[in-house]
Write a protein that holds these residues in place. Structure first.
Motif, PDB file in Angstrom:
ATOM      1  N   UNK A 171       2.838  62.767  44.132  1.00 44.31           N
ATOM      2  CA  UNK A 171       2.035  61.835  44.929  1.00 44.31           C
ATOM      3  C   UNK A 171       2.380  60.397  44.554  1.00 44.31           C
ATOM      4  N   UNK A 172       2.487  60.132  43.248  1.00 45.01           N
ATOM      5  CA  UNK A 172       2.763  58.778  42.770  1.00 45.01           C
ATOM      6  C   UNK A 172       4.118  58.275  43.244  1.00 45.01           C
ATOM      7  N   UNK A 173       5.154  59.104  43.152  1.00 40.60           N
ATOM      8  CA  UNK A 173       6.508  58.629  43.451  1.00 40.60           C
ATOM      9  C   UNK A 173       6.894  58.838  44.907  1.00 40.60           C
ATOM     10  N   UNK A 174       6.013  59.395  45.723  1.00 43.50           N
ATOM     11  CA  UNK A 174       6.320  59.606  47.132  1.00 43.50           C
ATOM     12  C   UNK A 174       6.691  58.282  47.809  1.00 43.50           C
ATOM     13  N   UNK A 175       7.802  58.227  48.533  1.00 40.34           N
ATOM     14  CA  UNK A 175       8.161  56.990  49.230  1.00 40.34           C
ATOM     15  C   UNK A 175       7.130  56.580  50.279  1.00 40.34           C
ATOM     16  N   UNK A 176       6.428  57.540  50.857  1.00 39.52           N
ATOM     17  CA  UNK A 176       5.360  57.248  51.810  1.00 39.52           C
ATOM     18  C   UNK A 176       4.004  57.472  51.150  1.00 39.52           C
ATOM     19  N   UNK A 181       3.497  68.308  46.637  1.00 39.84           N
ATOM     20  CA  UNK A 181       3.298  66.901  46.982  1.00 39.84           C
ATOM     21  C   UNK A 181       4.373  66.432  47.965  1.00 39.84           C
ATOM     22  N   UNK A 182       5.607  66.838  47.757  1.00 34.08           N
ATOM     23  CA  UNK A 182       6.692  66.438  48.650  1.00 34.08           C
ATOM     24  C   UNK A 182       6.450  66.918  50.079  1.00 34.08           C
ATOM     25  N   UNK A 183       5.859  68.105  50.198  1.00 37.40           N
ATOM     26  CA  UNK A 183       5.632  68.682  51.525  1.00 37.40           C
ATOM     27  C   UNK A 183       4.608  67.900  52.338  1.00 37.40           C
ATOM     28  N   UNK A 184       3.816  67.056  51.680  1.00 36.99           N
ATOM     29  CA  UNK A 184       2.802  66.291  52.390  1.00 36.99           C
ATOM     30  C   UNK A 184       3.377  65.086  53.132  1.00 36.99           C
TER      31      UNK A 184
END
Length: 220
Positions: A34-39, A117-120
């Protein structure tokens, strides 16, 4: 981290008491993703998944609203602890379980949480794919490899399995810091002073090939 903060023990026990909640290592991977997600992923999107379980229909079971709020406070404490660690290159360490019988570091739950988290927000990760940063591409490829390996969707030789098991705990924090720095550098609301972490040409390639970066992903 040389020693884990005291709140993690409380959070670990709290999660174990919930019927469908993530385990602490899975939660750590999830929050890191979640923290490192680009979006941006809002709490309203990700908090329900902590309790949802494998079937996706689990709900938190607390006797009072105050107990539920205390749980959320601990989760947010860890979320902000991850953010703090990522401010300083080299400080981030994932929470990985250790098999006390074999002393083997178990990275599978962490990867499962990160992948959730990536899938979100898949479009955000597609932005990294569209960039020309070979190191970040290698990081994403490594995470995908570990995800498929853990899920049994990837056929590897025994030597390859042993290598990934041995190297994954060291590669995961490198991948996380690279992806975090990419996010910072490409955040339109951040100053232009943010610098992306670079991989030294003679350093081990972050894709986990065992080769030097200059002879692997650095050739692209």
């Amino acid at each position: 981290m040389d020693s884990e903060p005291a709140y993690l023990d409380t959070l670990d026990r709290l999660l174990l008491d919930q019927p469908d909640a993530m385990l602490i290592s899975q939660l750590d991977g999830f929050l890191t993703g979640i923290v490192v997600s680009p979006d941006l992923i809002t709490p309203g999107q990700w908090i329900p998944l902590i309790w949802a379980g494998d079937e996706g229909d689990g709900e938190p079971e607390f006797e009072t609203a105050a107990e539920f709020q205390a749980a959320l406070d601990l989760i947010m404490t860890h979320y902000h602890a991850i953010l703090q660690l990522l401010k300083y290159p080299g400080d981030y360490v994932p929470l990985l379980e250790v098999d006390t019988r074999s002393n083997e570091t178990m990275w599978e739950m962490w990867i499962d949480g990160f992948a959730q988290a990536m899938a979100l927000a898949p479009s955000g990760w597609a932005k990294i794919r569209a960039d020309d940063d070979a190191g970040c591409h290698a990081a994403l490829d490594g995470i995908r490899t570990l995800k498929d390996f853990a899920a049994g969707d990837l056929t590897l030789s025994e030597a390859e399995e042993d290598r990934w098991d041995r190297e994954a705990p060291d590669l995961i924090p490198i991948w996380v810091e690279m992806l975090h720095q990419w996010r910072l550098e490409n955040d339109p609301h951040r100053s232009a002073t943010a610098k992306r972490m670079k991989v030294g040409r003679n350093a081990p390639c972050p894709c986990g090939s065992g080769k030097k970066y200059k002879k692997c992903c650095g050739t692209h």
